[in-house]
Design a protein around this motif. Structure first.
Motif, mmCIF file in Angstrom:
data_model
loop_
_atom_site.group_PDB
_atom_site.id
_atom_site.type_symbol
_atom_site.label_atom_id
_atom_site.label_comp_id
_atom_site.label_asym_id
_atom_site.label_seq_id
_atom_site.Cartn_x
_atom_site.Cartn_y
_atom_site.Cartn_z
ATOM 1 N N GLU A 280 -13.984 -27.516 -26.547
ATOM 2 C CA GLU A 280 -13.800 -28.888 -26.070
ATOM 3 C C GLU A 280 -12.312 -29.185 -25.933
ATOM 4 O O GLU A 280 -11.510 -28.768 -26.781
ATOM 5 C CB GLU A 280 -14.416 -29.900 -27.045
ATOM 6 C CG GLU A 280 -15.917 -29.824 -27.201
ATOM 7 C CD GLU A 280 -16.685 -30.376 -26.001
ATOM 8 O OE1 GLU A 280 -16.048 -30.813 -25.025
ATOM 9 O OE2 GLU A 280 -17.920 -30.341 -26.044
ATOM 10 N N ALA A 281 -11.962 -29.895 -24.891
ATOM 11 C CA ALA A 281 -10.591 -30.397 -24.755
ATOM 12 C C ALA A 281 -10.432 -31.592 -25.688
ATOM 13 O O ALA A 281 -11.249 -32.518 -25.669
ATOM 14 C CB ALA A 281 -10.318 -30.808 -23.308
ATOM 15 N N THR A 282 -9.430 -31.557 -26.530
ATOM 16 C CA THR A 282 -9.261 -32.591 -27.561
ATOM 17 C C THR A 282 -8.908 -33.942 -26.951
ATOM 18 O O THR A 282 -8.022 -34.048 -26.095
ATOM 19 C CB THR A 282 -8.164 -32.186 -28.557
ATOM 20 O OG1 THR A 282 -8.521 -30.938 -29.146
ATOM 21 C CG2 THR A 282 -8.002 -33.234 -29.648
ATOM 22 N N VAL A 283 -9.626 -34.978 -27.397
ATOM 23 C CA VAL A 283 -9.327 -36.356 -27.015
ATOM 24 C C VAL A 283 -8.993 -37.124 -28.290
ATOM 25 O O VAL A 283 -9.786 -37.136 -29.236
ATOM 26 C CB VAL A 283 -10.517 -37.026 -26.296
ATOM 27 C CG1 VAL A 283 -10.207 -38.497 -26.013
ATOM 28 C CG2 VAL A 283 -10.836 -36.274 -25.007
ATOM 29 N N ASN A 284 -7.842 -37.743 -28.338
ATOM 30 C CA ASN A 284 -7.415 -38.484 -29.525
ATOM 31 C C ASN A 284 -7.819 -39.950 -29.414
ATOM 32 O O ASN A 284 -7.768 -40.544 -28.335
ATOM 33 C CB ASN A 284 -5.900 -38.390 -29.702
ATOM 34 C CG ASN A 284 -5.462 -36.977 -30.012
ATOM 35 O OD1 ASN A 284 -6.028 -36.318 -30.879
ATOM 36 N ND2 ASN A 284 -4.452 -36.495 -29.303
ATOM 37 N N ALA A 285 -8.200 -40.516 -30.540
ATOM 38 C CA ALA A 285 -8.585 -41.926 -30.563
ATOM 39 C C ALA A 285 -7.358 -42.822 -30.438
ATOM 40 O O ALA A 285 -6.256 -42.458 -30.862
ATOM 41 C CB ALA A 285 -9.312 -42.240 -31.868
ATOM 42 N N LYS A 286 -7.568 -43.961 -29.843
ATOM 43 C CA LYS A 286 -6.506 -44.960 -29.797
ATOM 44 C C LYS A 286 -6.319 -45.505 -31.199
ATOM 45 O O LYS A 286 -7.285 -45.895 -31.862
ATOM 46 C CB LYS A 286 -6.878 -46.087 -28.837
ATOM 47 C CG LYS A 286 -5.794 -47.143 -28.687
ATOM 48 C CD LYS A 286 -6.192 -48.201 -27.664
ATOM 49 C CE LYS A 286 -5.118 -49.263 -27.501
ATOM 50 N NZ LYS A 286 -5.498 -50.273 -26.489
ATOM 51 N N ALA A 287 -5.094 -45.527 -31.674
ATOM 52 C CA ALA A 287 -4.829 -45.972 -33.045
ATOM 53 C C ALA A 287 -4.325 -47.409 -33.054
ATOM 54 O O ALA A 287 -3.464 -47.778 -32.257
ATOM 55 C CB ALA A 287 -3.808 -45.052 -33.699
ATOM 56 N N PHE A 288 -4.883 -48.206 -33.952
ATOM 57 C CA PHE A 288 -4.445 -49.597 -34.133
ATOM 58 C C PHE A 288 -3.679 -49.757 -35.439
ATOM 59 O O PHE A 288 -3.214 -50.836 -35.762
ATOM 60 C CB PHE A 288 -5.653 -50.534 -34.119
ATOM 61 C CG PHE A 288 -6.338 -50.590 -32.785
ATOM 62 C CD1 PHE A 288 -5.978 -51.545 -31.841
ATOM 63 C CD2 PHE A 288 -7.323 -49.679 -32.456
ATOM 64 C CE1 PHE A 288 -6.595 -51.592 -30.603
ATOM 65 C CE2 PHE A 288 -7.950 -49.720 -31.228
ATOM 66 C CZ PHE A 288 -7.588 -50.676 -30.292
ATOM 67 N N VAL A 289 -3.591 -48.666 -36.189
ATOM 68 C CA VAL A 289 -2.845 -48.667 -37.448
ATOM 69 C C VAL A 289 -1.585 -47.835 -37.217
ATOM 70 O O VAL A 289 -1.665 -46.640 -36.958
ATOM 71 C CB VAL A 289 -3.698 -48.055 -38.584
ATOM 72 C CG1 VAL A 289 -2.883 -47.941 -39.865
ATOM 73 C CG2 VAL A 289 -4.946 -48.896 -38.821
ATOM 74 N N ASP A 290 -0.364 -48.489 -37.306
ATOM 75 C CA ASP A 290 0.874 -47.757 -37.053
ATOM 76 C C ASP A 290 1.427 -47.183 -38.351
ATOM 77 O O ASP A 290 0.814 -47.270 -39.401
ATOM 78 C CB ASP A 290 1.902 -48.646 -36.343
ATOM 79 C CG ASP A 290 2.316 -49.854 -37.178
ATOM 80 O OD1 ASP A 290 2.168 -49.801 -38.426
ATOM 81 O OD2 ASP A 290 2.780 -50.841 -36.598
ATOM 82 N N ILE A 291 2.635 -46.601 -38.287
ATOM 83 C CA ILE A 291 3.190 -45.890 -39.435
ATOM 84 C C ILE A 291 3.402 -46.819 -40.630
ATOM 85 O O ILE A 291 3.217 -46.434 -41.782
ATOM 86 C CB ILE A 291 4.517 -45.169 -39.049
ATOM 87 C CG1 ILE A 291 4.989 -44.269 -40.186
ATOM 88 C CG2 ILE A 291 5.572 -46.177 -38.663
ATOM 89 C CD1 ILE A 291 4.016 -43.177 -40.546
ATOM 90 N N ARG A 292 3.785 -48.069 -40.351
ATOM 91 C CA ARG A 292 3.957 -49.013 -41.460
ATOM 92 C C ARG A 292 2.617 -49.297 -42.119
ATOM 93 O O ARG A 292 2.520 -49.404 -43.342
ATOM 94 C CB ARG A 292 4.594 -50.307 -40.953
ATOM 95 C CG ARG A 292 6.049 -50.166 -40.510
ATOM 96 C CD ARG A 292 6.520 -51.372 -39.743
ATOM 97 N NE ARG A 292 5.757 -51.546 -38.504
ATOM 98 C CZ ARG A 292 5.947 -52.537 -37.649
ATOM 99 N NH1 ARG A 292 6.861 -53.452 -37.897
ATOM 100 N NH2 ARG A 292 5.229 -52.607 -36.546
ATOM 101 N N ASP A 293 1.587 -49.390 -41.273
ATOM 102 C CA ASP A 293 0.256 -49.608 -41.828
ATOM 103 C C ASP A 293 -0.208 -48.393 -42.620
ATOM 104 O O ASP A 293 -0.899 -48.521 -43.634
ATOM 105 C CB ASP A 293 -0.751 -49.887 -40.703
ATOM 106 C CG ASP A 293 -0.470 -51.198 -39.988
ATOM 107 O OD1 ASP A 293 -0.121 -52.170 -40.689
ATOM 108 O OD2 ASP A 293 -0.584 -51.242 -38.757
ATOM 109 N N VAL A 294 0.181 -47.213 -42.157
ATOM 110 C CA VAL A 294 -0.200 -45.988 -42.855
ATOM 111 C C VAL A 294 0.351 -46.011 -44.275
ATOM 112 O O VAL A 294 -0.347 -45.674 -45.240
ATOM 113 C CB VAL A 294 0.321 -44.743 -42.104
ATOM 114 C CG1 VAL A 294 0.122 -43.486 -42.942
ATOM 115 C CG2 VAL A 294 -0.391 -44.599 -40.772
#
Length: 755
Positions: free
Chosen positions: A538-552
């Protein structure tokens, strides 16, 4: 695509951990959450490829077979729609992956599978099959005994392929009736012929096969009524899946009629496997449920159950989401419908190269190995130009499906109403609808997904009567799932998990039609061999992220805080269990005032010393400072008992001054009451429970020599002249201090001199 395994479906790995909302047990249709919301989600859907959903109630028999779900208006026009139940199932299956839900038992058939291999290099099962078929295959008759409620087998012994077969040519000569049934299936053949006797053996016929040369001959029964375990029967019936032929066979069995079978026994002589032919399908070691790895399922409803509801044996929960029917915006003329006819068919989970997780390059694992299911099956989404053709099979109309599909490009309007959903739950629903806001992935629905039919894309989504926007709810859901995922996979984000990526990759449009085709029989055979080892790509598809690095960073800090809180609570709970045991031991303490002797105080001192030591150990092991206060309290109590002991000992000293000897202490105690009051007091003074040898000798002389001389003796003489340790008050009281045989001697001495 040369030398590459292919399939119209792929698998999302099963999540080993299950997310269990903390509020699952608090859900109520009547009492809202403080942050619970009611609202309406309006969605416009468009099918990218032709679509067909089997019509339900309210349509004619003909319509049910040909037209997609619709209602018929008074003017005869068909108004097509996507049923709410189908849409709900579609969304639920996506949410089960995104929300790390349990893999429900009703989502798969827990089958055993069987295998049969006659040859071919690099087949991982060939050696095993040949070994099993060459060793101890027996034949006999299987039946069900209603009275005993068990399956029984009559054993005809080892089946010898050299002597237990008869050629078709010979059979036609010796039994001409056989010519009339040659083209029938095995069941009909045996019903018509009735298992005739051929030279002392029973003729058992098999079905019509190309180049068939023999039928079977069973010897006479050698051993009757052999018990067959239920798990062997389950394997037999699931390995031989239901079909018209098998159903009729099982009906005969359930009526108590016997059927011809082949079988093997284990090392203990018990029937272990059963089949229908000499080279029968041999069951694998493991069934599907044995290969499902989801150890941390938790307790309580998962997030999907909380939102959509559930019913199980223990309880039920009504869903808080209603998914309506999605009606097409405009009518579709019959001339616009796309007619397709062919065999839909269902892929079988027995095909281990795809259905089991393959981890070792160049070597397939099978259901005989310690294997893990590949995951939740999802149909790969076809691009509009990569649809594949439905196979026509052998032309048998009974197994073909006729469909009049809606053409691509239809718009459907859907309303989803929600009641008392928390923001995280709204986010989960929106995430399932929009593939977490990711561009590209599509849903698929209806029949023919294997061939690319039923691809759905969301054109428009609008929230009504909600407090926040779509972005905020998706972020709430992602935040919660990120905390959960990071707690089990430190340093990894939920949006980057292999489960989420696999879902989105499978749901993305696939442009290469060749990689989406069903394999033909030859390909299925080739790709189960180790030298053709291959896995789906499968060709990898990444999810749209709503949590940024600060949220991480916040997520990790929150996860760490929660983990520390859980660890602290668990630590305190474990310590409390041990503390409860210590406190239980302290219940054996007497009150100081109840201690009559120094020895009583010593016992209490030992209990307190042990409790203090145990609390010291607990404090050191669990680091709970509050135990220091309890230790100090116990030390103070220990000091109080010590002071009380000193006080008791001082009393003994004072009493000993007044009564330096036992002889002086009992003095002129001649009445029974006075005598035994003195004896009890002496024990307390000395702090001992029994009299010593010197005291006993003094008491002996007092009873035998001194007591009879006193005038009080005359009043209580009857009590002394009858030796009865149960009724004579004097001797009964003495038995608490002196053994019965010694008292007998004293009695004889007393009565001899004072008869």
């Amino acid at each position: 695509m040369a030398n590459q395994i292919k399939a119209p479906y792929n698998f999302v790995p099963i999540n080993h951990e299950v997310y269990i909302p903390s509020w699952g047990k608090q859900i109520s249709m009547d009492v809202p959450f403080s942050d619970g919301e009611d609202g309406l989600i309006e969605v416009e859907l468009q099918n990218n490829t032709p679509l067909f959903i089997r019509n339900g109630a309210g349509a004619s028999a003909c319509d049910k077979e040909e037209y997609s779900a619709h209602i018929t208006l008074p003017n005869g026009e068909k108004r097509y729609f996507l049923p709410g139940s189908s849409l709900k199932g579609m969304l639920r299956s996506v949410m089960e992956i995104l929300a790390f839900a349990r893999l429900k038992e009703d989502s798969y058939n827990d089958d055993f599978f069987g295998f049969r291999r006659f040859g071919g290099n690099n087949d991982p099962l060939q050696t095993e099959y040949i070994k099993q078929m060459n060793e101890g295959v027996c034949c006999g008759w299987l039946r069900y005994d209603y009275k005993r409620d068990e399956y029984l087998l009559d054993d005809c012994g080892i089946f010898d392929s050299n002597t237990c077969r008869i050629s078709i040519e010979t059979l036609r000569e010796v039994y001409p009736r056989y010519k009339n049934v040659e083209d029938m299936n095995a069941l009909d053949k045996n019903d018509v012929l009735g298992y005739p006797d051929i030279d002392g053996r029973t003729l058992v016929c098999t079905g019509k096969m190309k180049s068939k040369k023999h039928e079977y001959l069973f010897d006479k029964v050698k051993n009757e009524d052999i018990h067959v375990d239920s798990d062997v029967i389950v394997k037999f019936k699931t390995v031989y899946k239901p079909s018209d032929y098998k159903d009729n066979l099982y009906k005969k069995l359930n009526k108590g009629e016997r059927i011809a079978v082949f079988f093997k026994k284990d090392n203990h002589g018990k029937v272990s496997v059963i089949g229908l032919t000499r080279n029968f399908r041999y069951p694998y070691k493991y069934r599907i449920s044995d290969c499902i790895v989801q150890p941390n399922v938790g307790e309580g409803p998962d997030l999907v159950d909380c939102i959509f509801g559930y019913v199980n044996k223990e309880d039920a929960l009504k869903g808080r989401v209603h998914v309506g029917n999605a009606f097409a915006n405009k009518p579709v003329e019959c001339a616009q419908l796309i007619t397709k006819k062919g065999v839909l068919g269902q892929p079988s989970a027995s095909y281990y190269p795809l259905y089991l997780r393959q981890k070792i390059q160049g070597k397939y694992v099978t259901y005989n190995d310690d294997a893990e299911m590949a995951g939740r099956k999802r149909y790969r989404v076809h691009a509009p130009h990569s649809l594949t053709e439905m196979p026509e099979g052998n032309g048998n109309e009974n197994v073909m499906t006729l469909m009049k599909l809606l053409p691509a490009g239809q718009t459907f309007k859907l309303q989803i109403s929600v009641h008392n959903l928390r923001p995280i739950e709204v986010g989960a629903l929106l995430s399932a609808l929009t593939f977490h806001g990711t561009e590209g992935p599509c849903h698929n629905i209806g029949q023919g997904k294997s061939f690319g039919f039923g691809s759905l894309r969301i054109k428009k989504l609008e929230l009504k009567n909600f407090k926040y926007d779509e972005h905020a709810y998706l972020k709430d859901f992602e935040w919660e799932m990120s905390k959960f995922y990071d707690s089990n996979h430190p340093g990894e984000l939920w949006a980057n998990s292999d489960k989420v990526k696999a879902l989105l990759s499978i749901a993305a449009e696939h442009a290469d039609a060749e990689e989406l085709e069903l394999m033909d029989l030859k390909e299925y055979g080739d790709y189960r061999k180790n030298d053709k080892y291959s896995t789906l790509k499968e060709a990898t598809v990444n999810a749209k992220a709503f949590v940024d690095i600060r949220d991480v960073l916040k997520v990790r800090a929150e996860v760490k805080r929660q983990a520390e809180a859980r660890a602290k609570a668990e630590n305190e709970a474990n310590a409390q269990i041990k503390a409860d045991v210590i406190e239980q031991s302290l219940k054996a303490l007497k009150q100081k005032e109840q201690c009559e002797t120094a020895k009583d105080c010593d016992v209490c001192d030992a209990i307190l010393a042990q409790a203090i030591d145990d609390y010291e150990t607990l404090k050191k092991e669990y680091g709970i400072s509050s135990y220091g206060e309890r230790i100090e309290t116990l030390r103070n109590l220990k000091s109080e008992y010590l002071q009380y002991k000193i006080m008791l000992l001082s009393k003994v000293v004072n009493t000993s001054v007044k009564a330096s000897s036992f002889e002086e202490h009992i003095g002129k105690a001649f009445t029974i009451g006075t005598l035994f009051g003195k004896l009890d007091k002496w024990k307390k003074i000395k702090g001992e429970s029994q009299l010593d040898a010197e005291d006993l000798e003094i008491l002996h002389k007092h009873i035998v020599n001194e007591l009879p001389k006193d005038k009080a003796y005359k009043k209580e003489k009857k009590e002394w002249l009858t030796f009865d340790l149960q009724k004579a008050r004097g001797w009964k009281s003495l038995s608490a201090y002196v053994s019965a045989d010694v008292l007998q001697t004293w009695y004889e001495e007393m009565t001899k001199g004072n008869a």
